[in-house]
Write an enzyme that holds these catalytic residues in place. Structure first.
Site, PDB file in Angstrom:
ATOM      1  N   SER A 260     -25.758  46.848 -36.105  1.00 49.90           N
ATOM      2  CA  SER A 260     -26.742  47.583 -36.911  1.00 49.90           C
ATOM      3  C   SER A 260     -27.691  46.665 -37.658  1.00 49.90           C
ATOM      4  O   SER A 260     -27.258  45.809 -38.427  1.00 49.90           O
ATOM      5  CB  SER A 260     -26.037  48.428 -37.979  1.00 49.90           C
ATOM      6  OG  SER A 260     -25.351  49.477 -37.402  1.00 49.90           O
TER       7      SER A 260
ATOM      8  N   HIS B 235     -30.236  50.802 -33.575  1.00 49.23           N
ATOM      9  CA  HIS B 235     -29.606  50.289 -32.363  1.00 49.23           C
ATOM     10  C   HIS B 235     -30.583  50.443 -31.207  1.00 49.23           C
ATOM     11  O   HIS B 235     -30.967  51.549 -30.847  1.00 49.23           O
ATOM     12  CB  HIS B 235     -28.311  51.050 -32.053  1.00 49.23           C
ATOM     13  CG  HIS B 235     -27.193  50.704 -32.982  1.00 49.23           C
ATOM     14  ND1 HIS B 235     -26.162  49.876 -32.630  1.00 49.23           N
ATOM     15  CD2 HIS B 235     -26.979  51.047 -34.260  1.00 49.23           C
ATOM     16  CE1 HIS B 235     -25.350  49.726 -33.655  1.00 49.23           C
ATOM     17  NE2 HIS B 235     -25.815  50.432 -34.662  1.00 49.23           N
TER      18      HIS B 235
ATOM     19  N   HIS C 197     -20.563  53.702 -30.643  1.00 48.24           N
ATOM     20  CA  HIS C 197     -19.480  53.754 -31.628  1.00 48.24           C
ATOM     21  C   HIS C 197     -18.550  54.924 -31.319  1.00 48.24           C
ATOM     22  O   HIS C 197     -18.979  55.953 -30.811  1.00 48.24           O
ATOM     23  CB  HIS C 197     -20.039  53.949 -33.039  1.00 48.24           C
ATOM     24  CG  HIS C 197     -20.917  52.840 -33.512  1.00 48.24           C
ATOM     25  ND1 HIS C 197     -22.250  52.793 -33.209  1.00 48.24           N
ATOM     26  CD2 HIS C 197     -20.651  51.743 -34.272  1.00 48.24           C
ATOM     27  CE1 HIS C 197     -22.777  51.706 -33.756  1.00 48.24           C
ATOM     28  NE2 HIS C 197     -21.836  51.054 -34.399  1.00 48.24           N
TER      29      HIS C 197
ATOM     30  N   TYR D  16     -17.341  56.881 -33.541  1.00 41.70           N
ATOM     31  CA  TYR D  16     -17.693  58.049 -34.374  1.00 41.70           C
ATOM     32  C   TYR D  16     -18.802  58.897 -33.766  1.00 41.70           C
ATOM     33  O   TYR D  16     -19.037  60.019 -34.188  1.00 41.70           O
ATOM     34  CB  TYR D  16     -18.073  57.641 -35.809  1.00 41.70           C
ATOM     35  CG  TYR D  16     -19.287  56.743 -35.916  1.00 41.70           C
ATOM     36  CD1 TYR D  16     -20.578  57.227 -35.686  1.00 41.70           C
ATOM     37  CD2 TYR D  16     -19.154  55.405 -36.261  1.00 41.70           C
ATOM     38  CE1 TYR D  16     -21.683  56.401 -35.781  1.00 41.70           C
ATOM     39  CE2 TYR D  16     -20.252  54.579 -36.363  1.00 41.70           C
ATOM     40  CZ  TYR D  16     -21.510  55.082 -36.116  1.00 41.70           C
ATOM     41  OH  TYR D  16     -22.592  54.261 -36.202  1.00 41.70           O
ATOM     42  N   GLU D  17     -19.506  58.346 -32.776  1.00 49.00           N
ATOM     43  CA  GLU D  17     -20.554  59.137 -32.127  1.00 49.00           C
ATOM     44  C   GLU D  17     -19.947  60.222 -31.238  1.00 49.00           C
ATOM     45  O   GLU D  17     -20.672  61.089 -30.747  1.00 49.00           O
ATOM     46  CB  GLU D  17     -21.476  58.229 -31.305  1.00 49.00           C
ATOM     47  CG  GLU D  17     -22.301  57.292 -32.178  1.00 49.00           C
ATOM     48  CD  GLU D  17     -23.129  56.318 -31.355  1.00 49.00           C
ATOM     49  OE1 GLU D  17     -24.176  56.738 -30.849  1.00 49.00           O
ATOM     50  OE2 GLU D  17     -22.730  55.153 -31.219  1.00 49.00           O
TER      51      GLU D  17
ATOM     52  N   ALA E 217     -22.549  45.077 -38.961  1.00 44.57           N
ATOM     53  CA  ALA E 217     -22.815  45.248 -40.382  1.00 44.57           C
ATOM     54  C   ALA E 217     -21.504  45.717 -41.004  1.00 44.57           C
ATOM     55  O   ALA E 217     -20.793  46.520 -40.413  1.00 44.57           O
ATOM     56  CB  ALA E 217     -23.898  46.299 -40.588  1.00 44.57           C
TER      57      ALA E 217
ATOM     58  N   MET F  85     -17.192  49.975 -38.834  1.00 37.23           N
ATOM     59  CA  MET F  85     -16.867  51.067 -37.909  1.00 37.23           C
ATOM     60  C   MET F  85     -17.028  50.663 -36.440  1.00 37.23           C
ATOM     61  O   MET F  85     -17.241  51.512 -35.577  1.00 37.23           O
ATOM     62  CB  MET F  85     -17.773  52.272 -38.196  1.00 37.23           C
ATOM     63  CG  MET F  85     -17.787  52.720 -39.653  1.00 37.23           C
ATOM     64  SD  MET F  85     -19.001  54.015 -39.931  1.00 37.23           S
ATOM     65  CE  MET F  85     -19.048  54.045 -41.741  1.00 37.23           C
ATOM     66  N   SER F  86     -16.936  49.379 -36.165  1.00 37.94           N
ATOM     67  CA  SER F  86     -17.141  48.934 -34.773  1.00 37.94           C
ATOM     68  C   SER F  86     -16.237  47.739 -34.479  1.00 37.94           C
ATOM     69  O   SER F  86     -15.229  47.534 -35.147  1.00 37.94           O
ATOM     70  CB  SER F  86     -18.604  48.549 -34.567  1.00 37.94           C
ATOM     71  OG  SER F  86     -18.933  47.382 -35.297  1.00 37.94           O
TER      72      SER F  86
ATOM     73  N   ASN G 282     -23.506  45.347 -47.801  1.00 38.62           N
ATOM     74  CA  ASN G 282     -23.305  46.035 -49.088  1.00 38.62           C
ATOM     75  C   ASN G 282     -21.913  45.696 -49.586  1.00 38.62           C
ATOM     76  O   ASN G 282     -21.056  45.306 -48.797  1.00 38.62           O
ATOM     77  CB  ASN G 282     -23.421  47.556 -48.894  1.00 38.62           C
ATOM     78  CG  ASN G 282     -22.455  48.072 -47.841  1.00 38.62           C
ATOM     79  OD1 ASN G 282     -22.717  47.964 -46.637  1.00 38.62           O
ATOM     80  ND2 ASN G 282     -21.339  48.592 -48.279  1.00 38.62           N
TER      81      ASN G 282
ATOM     82  N   HIS H   9     -27.072  54.330 -45.270  1.00 47.88           N
ATOM     83  CA  HIS H   9     -27.340  53.607 -44.021  1.00 47.88           C
ATOM     84  C   HIS H   9     -28.617  52.783 -44.145  1.00 47.88           C
ATOM     85  O   HIS H   9     -28.729  51.702 -43.557  1.00 47.88           O
ATOM     86  CB  HIS H   9     -27.436  54.586 -42.846  1.00 47.88           C
ATOM     87  CG  HIS H   9     -27.618  53.910 -41.517  1.00 47.88           C
ATOM     88  ND1 HIS H   9     -26.703  52.998 -41.020  1.00 47.88           N
ATOM     89  CD2 HIS H   9     -28.601  53.992 -40.585  1.00 47.88           C
ATOM     90  CE1 HIS H   9     -27.125  52.554 -39.835  1.00 47.88           C
ATOM     91  NE2 HIS H   9     -28.282  53.144 -39.560  1.00 47.88           N
TER      92      HIS H   9
END
Ligand code: HPA
Length: 273
Positions: free
Chosen positions: A30, A61, A83, A85-86, A113, A211-212, A235, A247
């Site tokens: 990201s 992306h 991902h 979550y997609e 990220a 998350m990846s 962050n 995001h």
């Protein structure tokens, strides 16, 4: 078509487009797509043209496979990723990585990220991943083992190769930038963590959260590809600053570190050849 046949079909399609045999693979996370400009691109293939690839749906992306050279080293760059979550299956999430293995990739650099959990981390820091913790609630190797790829119970010791971690440190030194080293903890998302989850992750040994990356590292290791990982700390994790996460903060910090990130990878890739 079996999962194995899907990988082969994707690889054969890409092999039909170029004579380059990439030995180094790179996944740009990201907000980190800018490195693509440093690649002497021979072919750029949108993910949606490659058989059996899932399309990424997240802003920031790019969604292209670039084959070319970085400092003379033949590379395959996944500009963007899919991902879990997609809503894609783990098999779809790792198909691009497995395909890279069939293109000839021996070393893979995963970038992402991530939220930083350690006091003293600052957004914009880059972290060498020394290990990961998988709390995604899934594993890409669940299901019938694809014996053509690797063993049923792969070892995960030194998953993030010591040699690549040392080369990353040399590169940071060469570009005169500081770095963090830590453990990446992978969650499914798409929610950011609660402050209590952040505290939990810290207690179990996480230094950064995202998350990846975890499924990709596992799938690469399964097939014997050497793995390295870099997190861009975009962050501080939830609860550490009193501010809500967004995001846009993640992608904006990605842009802020662009120069450092690009310099690092430009120095690192030839070291991996
Ligand atoms: N949590 C999870 N994933 C992330 C974060 C975070 O704080 N920042 C960037 N990706």
């Amino acid at each position: 078509m079996t999962p194995y046949q899907k990988i082969i079909e994707a690889a054969q399609f890409v092999l039909s487009k170029t004579k380059i045999k990439p030995t180094v693979g790179l996944v740009l996370g990201s907000g980190l797509g800018a490195f693509a400009a440093q690649v002497q691109v021979e072919v750029s293939i949108p993910f949606d043209q490659i058989p059996n690839f899932a399309k990424p749906t997240v802003e920031g992306h790019g969604g292209n496979l670039l084959i070319g050279h970085v400092g003379g080293t033949p590379c395959a760059v996944l500009q963007g990723r899919v991902h879990y979550y997609e809503g894609h299956s783990m098999e779809q999430v790792v198909l691009p990585i497995r395909m890279l293995g069939f293109l000839g990739v021996k070393k893979l650099i995963l970038t992402n990220a991530a939220g930083g959990l350690v006091q003293g981390m600052t957004p914009g820091d880059l972290m060498i991943i020394k290990d990961h913790i998988n709390i995604m609630g899934a594993n890409p190797l669940i299901g019938k083992n694809i014996t053509e790829l690797g063993p049923r119970f792969p070892d995960m010791t030194d998953l993030y190769s010591k040699d690549i971690r040392e080369k990353m440190m040399q590169s940071f030194k060469a570009i005169n930038e500081n770095f963090q080293v830590g453990v990446y903890c992978g969650l499914s998302g798409p929610t950011y963590e609660t402050p209590s989850e952040v505290e939990y992750i810290r207690r179990i040994g996480g230094d950064a959260v995202g998350m990846s990356t975890v499924p990709e590292a596992i799938a690469a290791r399964h097939m014997g590809i050497e793995v390295g990982g870099i997190s861009c700390i975009t962050n501080l994790a939830a609860g550490m600053t009193g501010l809500a996460l967004s995001h846009s903060e993640v992608t904006e910090t990605g842009k802020m570190v662009e120069k450092k990130f690009v310099a690092l990878l430009t120095d690192l890739i030839p070291r991996l050849a």
